[in-house]
Design a protein around this motif. Structure first.
Motif, PDB file in Angstrom:
ATOM      1  N   PRO A  75      -7.369   3.527  -5.257  1.00 15.56           N
ATOM      2  CA  PRO A  75      -7.063   2.996  -3.929  1.00 15.56           C
ATOM      3  C   PRO A  75      -6.177   3.937  -3.114  1.00 15.56           C
ATOM      4  CG  PRO A  75      -5.720   1.899  -5.565  1.00 15.56           C
ATOM      5  CD  PRO A  75      -6.682   2.787  -6.317  1.00 15.56           C
ATOM      6  N   ASP A  76      -6.559   4.129  -1.857  1.00 14.63           N
ATOM      7  CA  ASP A  76      -5.722   4.864  -0.913  1.00 14.63           C
ATOM      8  C   ASP A  76      -4.689   3.925  -0.301  1.00 14.63           C
ATOM      9  OD1 ASP A  76      -7.193   7.481  -0.873  1.00 14.63           O
ATOM     10  OD2 ASP A  76      -8.814   6.147  -0.248  1.00 14.63           O
ATOM     11  N   THR A  77      -5.096   2.654  -0.137  1.00 12.14           N
ATOM     12  CA  THR A  77      -4.254   1.632   0.479  1.00 12.14           C
ATOM     13  C   THR A  77      -4.206   0.412  -0.421  1.00 12.14           C
ATOM     14  OG1 THR A  77      -4.909   2.383   2.682  1.00 12.14           O
ATOM     15  CG2 THR A  77      -3.966   0.166   2.526  1.00 12.14           C
ATOM     16  N   VAL A  78      -3.013  -0.108  -0.671  1.00 13.38           N
ATOM     17  CA  VAL A  78      -2.838  -1.350  -1.424  1.00 13.38           C
ATOM     18  C   VAL A  78      -2.162  -2.352  -0.498  1.00 13.38           C
ATOM     19  CG1 VAL A  78      -1.677  -2.484  -3.371  1.00 13.38           C
ATOM     20  CG2 VAL A  78      -2.666  -0.194  -3.664  1.00 13.38           C
ATOM     21  N   GLY A 100       6.099  -7.523 -11.456  1.00 12.89           N
ATOM     22  CA  GLY A 100       4.726  -7.146 -11.115  1.00 12.89           C
ATOM     23  C   GLY A 100       4.670  -6.219  -9.911  1.00 12.89           C
ATOM     24  N   THR A 101       5.497  -6.488  -8.910  1.00 14.29           N
ATOM     25  CA  THR A 101       5.540  -5.630  -7.726  1.00 14.29           C
ATOM     26  C   THR A 101       6.051  -4.240  -8.096  1.00 14.29           C
ATOM     27  OG1 THR A 101       5.819  -7.524  -6.259  1.00 14.29           O
ATOM     28  CG2 THR A 101       6.491  -5.364  -5.402  1.00 14.29           C
ATOM     29  N   LYS A 102       7.093  -4.169  -8.919  1.00 14.85           N
ATOM     30  CA  LYS A 102       7.596  -2.866  -9.376  1.00 14.85           C
ATOM     31  C   LYS A 102       6.500  -2.098 -10.113  1.00 14.85           C
ATOM     32  CE  LYS A 102      12.491  -4.004  -9.949  1.00 14.85           C
ATOM     33  NZ  LYS A 102      13.585  -4.170 -10.943  1.00 14.85           N
ATOM     34  N   THR A 103       5.771  -2.787 -10.972  1.00  9.33           N
ATOM     35  CA  THR A 103       4.681  -2.153 -11.717  1.00  9.33           C
ATOM     36  C   THR A 103       3.641  -1.596 -10.759  1.00  9.33           C
ATOM     37  OG1 THR A 103       5.000  -3.569 -13.653  1.00  9.33           O
ATOM     38  CG2 THR A 103       2.813  -2.584 -13.380  1.00  9.33           C
ATOM     39  N   LEU A 104       3.230  -2.391  -9.788  1.00 11.72           N
ATOM     40  CA  LEU A 104       2.223  -1.936  -8.826  1.00 11.72           C
ATOM     41  C   LEU A 104       2.710  -0.725  -8.029  1.00 11.72           C
ATOM     42  CD1 LEU A 104       0.776  -5.247  -7.370  1.00 11.72           C
ATOM     43  CD2 LEU A 104      -0.381  -3.614  -8.872  1.00 11.72           C
ATOM     44  N   ILE A 105       3.953  -0.767  -7.576  1.00  9.16           N
ATOM     45  CA  ILE A 105       4.490   0.360  -6.802  1.00  9.16           C
ATOM     46  C   ILE A 105       4.512   1.624  -7.651  1.00  9.16           C
ATOM     47  CG2 ILE A 105       6.593   1.285  -5.732  1.00  9.16           C
ATOM     48  CD1 ILE A 105       7.134  -1.613  -4.736  1.00  9.16           C
ATOM     49  N   ILE A 107       2.649   2.384 -10.316  1.00 11.23           N
ATOM     50  CA  ILE A 107       1.285   2.847 -10.581  1.00 11.23           C
ATOM     51  C   ILE A 107       0.657   3.416  -9.308  1.00 11.23           C
ATOM     52  CG2 ILE A 107      -1.043   2.095 -11.243  1.00 11.23           C
ATOM     53  CD1 ILE A 107       0.389   0.146 -13.219  1.00 11.23           C
ATOM     54  N   ALA A 108       0.938   2.801  -8.170  1.00 13.09           N
ATOM     55  CA  ALA A 108       0.424   3.325  -6.898  1.00 13.09           C
ATOM     56  C   ALA A 108       0.962   4.733  -6.658  1.00 13.09           C
ATOM     57  CB  ALA A 108       0.795   2.395  -5.750  1.00 13.09           C
ATOM     58  N   GLN A 109       2.245   4.946  -6.927  1.00 12.97           N
ATOM     59  CA  GLN A 109       2.835   6.279  -6.767  1.00 12.97           C
ATOM     60  C   GLN A 109       2.192   7.281  -7.716  1.00 12.97           C
ATOM     61  OE1 GLN A 109       6.976   5.207  -7.390  1.00 12.97           O
ATOM     62  NE2 GLN A 109       7.429   5.520  -5.226  1.00 12.97           N
ATOM     63  N   GLU A 110       2.024   6.880  -8.967  1.00 20.04           N
ATOM     64  CA  GLU A 110       1.394   7.746  -9.969  1.00 20.04           C
ATOM     65  C   GLU A 110      -0.025   8.151  -9.561  1.00 20.04           C
ATOM     66  OE1 GLU A 110       3.138   5.957 -14.176  1.00 20.04           O
ATOM     67  OE2 GLU A 110       1.054   5.661 -13.642  1.00 20.04           O
ATOM     68  N   CYS A 115      -0.683   4.379   0.988  1.00 17.14           N
ATOM     69  CA  CYS A 115      -0.087   3.292   1.776  1.00 17.14           C
ATOM     70  C   CYS A 115       0.042   2.059   0.890  1.00 17.14           C
ATOM     71  CB  CYS A 115      -0.973   3.010   2.985  1.00 17.14           C
ATOM     72  SG  CYS A 115      -0.384   1.654   4.012  1.00 17.14           S
ATOM     73  N   PHE A 116       1.221   1.447   0.892  1.00 15.62           N
ATOM     74  CA  PHE A 116       1.459   0.235   0.123  1.00 15.62           C
ATOM     75  C   PHE A 116       2.076  -0.786   1.069  1.00 15.62           C
ATOM     76  CE2 PHE A 116       3.387  -2.712  -2.754  1.00 15.62           C
ATOM     77  CZ  PHE A 116       2.652  -2.635  -3.938  1.00 15.62           C
ATOM     78  N   VAL A 117       1.356  -1.874   1.302  1.00 16.71           N
ATOM     79  CA  VAL A 117       1.828  -2.937   2.197  1.00 16.71           C
ATOM     80  C   VAL A 117       2.207  -4.138   1.337  1.00 16.71           C
ATOM     81  CG1 VAL A 117       1.233  -4.481   4.106  1.00 16.71           C
ATOM     82  CG2 VAL A 117       0.281  -2.154   4.035  1.00 16.71           C
ATOM     83  N   TYR A 118       3.462  -4.552   1.449  1.00 17.59           N
ATOM     84  CA  TYR A 118       3.948  -5.709   0.701  1.00 17.59           C
ATOM     85  C   TYR A 118       4.084  -6.888   1.647  1.00 17.59           C
ATOM     86  CZ  TYR A 118       7.047  -8.815  -1.847  1.00 17.59           C
ATOM     87  OH  TYR A 118       7.592  -9.915  -2.459  1.00 17.59           O
ATOM     88  N   THR A 119       3.508  -8.012   1.273  1.00 14.33           N
ATOM     89  CA  THR A 119       3.664  -9.222   2.078  1.00 14.33           C
ATOM     90  C   THR A 119       4.567 -10.188   1.319  1.00 14.33           C
ATOM     91  OG1 THR A 119       1.739 -10.326   1.104  1.00 14.33           O
ATOM     92  CG2 THR A 119       1.363  -8.974   3.065  1.00 14.33           C
ATOM     93  N   SER A 120       5.202 -11.034   2.071  1.00 16.84           N
ATOM     94  CA  SER A 120       6.064 -12.037   1.487  1.00 16.84           C
ATOM     95  C   SER A 120       5.792 -13.350   2.206  1.00 16.84           C
ATOM     96  CB  SER A 120       7.521 -11.612   1.637  1.00 16.84           C
ATOM     97  OG  SER A 120       8.365 -12.516   0.970  1.00 16.84           O
TER      98      SER A 120
END
Length: 153
Positions: A75-78, A100-105, A107-110, A115-120
């Motif tokens: 993915p280019d964008t999450v 889970g959010t830390k894990t995703l961030i 892995i996305a960096q790796e 682009c990583f968009v976080y919603t709350s």
């Protein structure tokens, strides 16, 4: 920037919590606007599959499974919308919303995600008694559960 340039600049899009209300609306909007590389990850299977969206079942707190998914779809964008239901136990909320959010961030960096968009939820700034007008990231976060009956983690 034209709409076509905008679509290509997002590249391959992964939406977490893809079977939830917000995520499914995002996926539908992107599909209607002609985005071609759309992917969804959720614990649940979708009630209704959208044409042009690849659906995956998985747990975002499982770092090995998420790493495999990122390697597969690149993915280019999450767009991260996944979260348990509001009545989930606090330990589950913490596991998903924080760990889970830390894990995703990570892995996305790796994996080279651009682009990583976080919603709350509005519940982090709303007292559930008054409407929000022009709310953005500058609003202060409510930290006391007594101020917010829907507050989570």
């Amino acid at each position: 920037m034209s709409e076509e340039d905008s679509r290509s600049s997002l590249g391959t899009v992964l939406v977490t919590g893809g079977c939830g209300g917000l995520a499914s609306q995002i996926l539908q909007l992107f599909a209607e606007r002609g985005y071609k590389q759309l992917h969804s990850i959720d614990l649940r299977q979708p009630a209704h599959c959208l044409s042009g969206v690849e659906y995956y079942s998985g747990d975002l707190t499982d770092s090995d499974a998420m790493r495999q998914l990122f390697q597969q779809i690149k993915p280019d964008t999450v767009i991260h919308t996944a979260s348990p239901k509001f009545d989930a136990p606090k330990h589950t909320m913490y596991k998903v919303n924080v760990e889970g959010t830390k894990t995703l961030i990570h892995i996305a960096q790796e994996s080279g995600t651009q682009c990583f968009v976080y919603t709350s939820s509005a519940s982090v700034i709303s007292n559930a008694q008054t409407d929000l007008h022009n709310a953005d990231e500058s609003y202060s976060v409510l930290l006391e559960e007594t101020q917010q009956p829907e507050f989570y983690v």
